[in-house]
Design a protein around this motif. Structure first.
Motif, PDB file in Angstrom:
ATOM      1  N   LEU A  92       0.824  -1.214   0.000  1.00 21.85           N
ATOM      2  CA  LEU A  92       0.000   0.000   0.000  1.00 21.85           C
ATOM      3  C   LEU A  92       0.855   1.259   0.000  1.00 21.85           C
ATOM      4  O   LEU A  92       0.516   2.255  -0.639  1.00 21.85           O
ATOM      5  N   GLY A 139       0.420   3.581  -2.954  1.00 27.60           N
ATOM      6  CA  GLY A 139      -0.038   4.914  -2.577  1.00 27.60           C
ATOM      7  C   GLY A 139       0.835   5.982  -3.206  1.00 27.60           C
ATOM      8  O   GLY A 139       0.352   6.961  -3.775  1.00 27.60           O
ATOM      9  N   ARG A 160      -7.400   3.016  -8.081  1.00 30.25           N
ATOM     10  CA  ARG A 160      -6.980   3.549  -6.802  1.00 30.25           C
ATOM     11  C   ARG A 160      -8.093   3.409  -5.765  1.00 30.25           C
ATOM     12  O   ARG A 160      -7.861   2.950  -4.646  1.00 30.25           O
ATOM     13  N   TYR A 176      -7.317   0.954  -2.345  1.00 30.39           N
ATOM     14  CA  TYR A 176      -7.428   1.401  -0.966  1.00 30.39           C
ATOM     15  C   TYR A 176      -8.665   0.844  -0.304  1.00 30.39           C
ATOM     16  O   TYR A 176      -8.616   0.384   0.823  1.00 30.39           O
ATOM     17  N   SER A 177      -9.771   0.918  -1.003  1.00 32.14           N
ATOM     18  CA  SER A 177     -10.996   0.548  -0.299  1.00 32.14           C
ATOM     19  C   SER A 177     -11.091  -0.954  -0.124  1.00 32.14           C
ATOM     20  O   SER A 177     -11.876  -1.416   0.679  1.00 32.14           O
ATOM     21  N   SER A 198      -8.143  -2.787   0.547  1.00 34.89           N
ATOM     22  CA  SER A 198      -7.106  -3.197   1.501  1.00 34.89           C
ATOM     23  C   SER A 198      -7.307  -2.614   2.888  1.00 34.89           C
ATOM     24  O   SER A 198      -7.087  -3.303   3.876  1.00 34.89           O
ATOM     25  N   LEU A 199      -7.705  -1.359   2.969  1.00 38.61           N
ATOM     26  CA  LEU A 199      -7.828  -0.759   4.292  1.00 38.61           C
ATOM     27  C   LEU A 199      -8.863  -1.465   5.174  1.00 38.61           C
ATOM     28  O   LEU A 199      -8.580  -1.741   6.331  1.00 38.61           O
ATOM     29  N   LEU A 229      -6.317  10.465  -0.990  1.00 40.55           N
ATOM     30  CA  LEU A 229      -5.851   9.632   0.113  1.00 40.55           C
ATOM     31  C   LEU A 229      -6.086  10.324   1.453  1.00 40.55           C
ATOM     32  O   LEU A 229      -6.466   9.686   2.436  1.00 40.55           O
TER      33      LEU A 229
END
Lengths: 302, 344
Positions: free
Chosen positions: A26, A30, A90, A94-95, A97-98, A142
């Motif tokens: 990430l 990122g 993107r 993120y959505s 993995s987080l 981000l």
């Protein structure tokens, strides 16, 4: 943040063992994806995603979902990246993995509600920055996505007490940050800052996480903090909030952060705020669908 | 891109005649539910849906459609959400058929052309605003009024002295809006300001609508969104219909009023709140401007103006402040000494 709060939070973290660690993939992704689109190294993005098996699987699943009208099946990560576009990739990276990092947060805010607000604030932050003609507005995404990460930290470190805070906020229809400050003596801004330090996030992100409810202008990147703070407020007013009614009036024109941006960016004075509100509602519908698709996928995957 | 179809029921189309600025008389159909996602869903499950002709993905991706949407917003202040596009597609198609045009791009050119545009925009607006209304149609607006605004207004020293709340429902159609306000205010008043006088003046230009409104008799469709406890407190059934209780009817006064009738308008004074939902969309820029100036004069200092869900005062000259509430917006008249300059 006052030193006593910082000490308390750090102590709780030690007592409970570590907070979730930000995976290296990430970090690298990122960095890659926060550049403006013409400077993104697509090949490297494809490689990084392919590296992470479950991320790659999610990527293919979403590319083939009903959200995108593709005529033929998308079979490779490269095709998925190409067909969805970098912005969507993107969102997805993120959505997907987080929420995985915080999958063991059982109490507190419902996952779909939290991630809708996070993704909504990410999209609106970037969109608002672009509408104000702020350069390299991609960075705002981000910042928006992570701004409330302290809520998850609170839910991890102070299970019952934070649950009680949420319940109190719901029944009194008062913004969460105010109830946190009253009942806990600190807020998700403080605990978010502690996590940001732990994750060694860049200072602009860290201060935005810490100061997005702060009406005074300052920090490493005051523009970012102001934009994310406003996007946060607007999302909470347009159906992408914390899942309860906040009985409040929001007067954009008198917000310090808006005055700061308006003085700095001429585009702010031209913005049709009411029209912008209507556009937010369109984003809200899409954000809900996207988060629901991602969360239902991660449930069936686990 | 993914969008949501919005089949809208064309029930109870209340037709009325309204004078518009150029002196023509046009038939206007009013009150359609927009923007509330919730409303869209609720309507689509209604068995009496009259229209549900699906738009193809190609239709929805047509950039000319966005241009038509934006044009409508610029000239009328009314905005069609993405998820309402299939509704817009359908209504544009009807007009295109009547005009024998084959593409949205051609229709957009027709709408934008100086010679044909003005009349055609009115035709299209008439098409897209055929609809129905019902009680508590805009719950976020009512919540903003009762939970956030009323407590503030009631705490103002000059209000504490007068102990009176006056509301104008401007363009009240068949009465659902003013009675909704009556019920919400009566509920709130028992909590907050028991000895206060509540007064709702509801006006429309259509005698027929006003007669029905004064009768206060509604079918099941109109009352379906009312919370059960409120329904039992403020309605009594008459066969298959529902009659508004005397308590709610007692505080609503109906009157015929044309917005262009200046002497009558200038008698409308000292209101705390004005609700004018989905009415200004039928006005051209000049008459809309006049109406807004009149609303400003009709409001007490710090009074609030509420518009329909997708309407705005953008592109008009006004001294109102735009305020946001969860799921709703309102315009507040400036207080004495307040600088309107930094309002947005």
């Amino acid at each position: 943040m006052n030193p006593a709060t910082e000490q308390l939070l750090n102590q709780r973290i030690v007592e409970l063992g570590n907070l979730p660690v930000l995976p290296t993939v990430l970090h690298s992704l990122g960095e890659c994806l926060s550049r403006s689109s013409e400077n993104v190294d697509v090949e490297r993005v494809v490689n990084l995603i392919s590296y992470d098996e479950s991320l790659a699987a999610q990527c293919l699943r979403l590319a083939n979902s009903a959200l995108f009208h593709h005529r033929s099946e998308v079979r490779t990560v490269r095709d998925a990246v190409r067909s969805m576009g970098l912005a969507r990739v993107r969102d997805l990276v993120y959505s997907c993995s987080l929420p995985r990092l915080f999958a063991n947060v059982k109490q507190g805010m419902a996952a779909d509600i939290f991630w809708r607000h996070a993704l909504g604030t990410a999209l609106i932050s970037q969109y608002l920055a672009r509408r104000l003609s702020i350069k390299s507005y991609e960075r705002f995404y981000l910042a928006g996505l992570l701004h409330d990460i302290g809520i998850l930290v609170n839910a991890l470190l102070f299970r019952e007490r934070f649950h009680e805070v949420l319940r109190l906020a719901q029944t009194s229809e008062v913004p969460l940050v105010e109830v946190e400050r009253q009942s806990l003596g600190f807020s998700h801004c403080d605990s978010g800052r502690v996590l940001a330090n732990l994750w060694k996030l860049p200072e602009d992100l860290a201060t935005t996480i810490e100061c997005h409810h702060d009406p005074t202008i300052g920090g490493a990147d005051p523009e970012m903090t102001a934009v994310v703070g406003l996007a946060d407020s607007l999302c909470r007013l347009r159906g992408l909030g914390y899942g309860y009614y906040e009985a409040r009036e929001f007067d954009l024109a008198s917000e310090q952060t808006w005055k700061f941006l308006a003085a700095k960016f001429p585009a702010a004075a031209q913005l049709d705020v009411q029209g912008f509100t209507f556009e937010l509602d369109e984003h809200a519908v899409q954000v809900k669908a996207l988060v629901d698709a991602i969360l239902s996928g991660s449930k069936s995957a686990s | 891109m993914f969008r949501f179809g919005t089949p809208l029921a064309g029930l109870l189309p209340a037709l009325f005649l309204s004078r518009v600025a150029d002196g023509l008389h046009v038939v206007i159909h009013r009150s359609v539910s927009r923007a509330s996602f919730d409303g869209a869903k609720a309507i689509s499950t209604n068995p009496s849906v009259l229209y549900n002709q699906a738009a193809t993905p190609e239709d929805l991706a047509d950039p000319a459609l966005c241009e038509i949407r934006d044009l409508l917003y610029r000239v009328s202040g009314i905005y069609q959400m993405d998820f309402q596009f299939s509704f817009l597609v359908n209504r544009c198609r009807r007009r295109m058929k009547a005009l024998n045009l084959s593409s949205f791009a051609a229709y957009f050119r027709y709408l934008a052309a100086p010679a044909t545009g003005q009349d055609e925009i009115r035709n299209l607006l008439n098409e897209i605003t055929i609809g129905e209304t019902y009680f508590f149609r805009n719950q976020p607006q009512i919540d903003a009024l009762c939970k956030v605004i009323l407590p503030k207004v009631a705490a103002l020293p000059f209000k504490q002295e007068r102990k009176k709340i006056r509301v104008w429902s401007a363009g009240c159609s068949t009465g659902e809006e003013p009675y909704t306000l009556a019920i919400a205010l009566l509920e709130e008043a028992t909590r907050r300001c028991q000895d206060w006088t509540l007064e709702i003046v509801a006006t429309d230009v259509n005698d027929d609508s006003l007669r029905r409104a004064a009768g206060g008799l509604y079918n099941e469709y109109a009352v379906r969104k009312i919370r059960p406890d409120l329904q039992s407190r403020y309605f009594c059934s008459e066969g298959s219909l529902f009659r508004v209780s005397d308590a709610a009817r007692g505080i609503v006064k109906f009157a015929r009023l044309n917005f262009e009738d200046l002497p009558a308008i200038s008698a409308m004074r000292e209101f705390d709140f004005i609700f004018c939902c989905n009415v200004l969309i039928y006005f051209d820029k000049a008459s809309k401007q006049r109406a807004i100036a009149n609303f400003d004069r009709s409001l007490l200092p710090g009074g609030y103006l509420f518009l329909g869900d997708c309407e705005s005062l953008f592109h008009t000259e006004n001294q109102f402040r735009l305020l946001h509430y969860p799921g709703a917006t309102a315009y507040r008249k400036v207080m004495p000494g307040e600088i309107p300059g930094d309002a947005v």
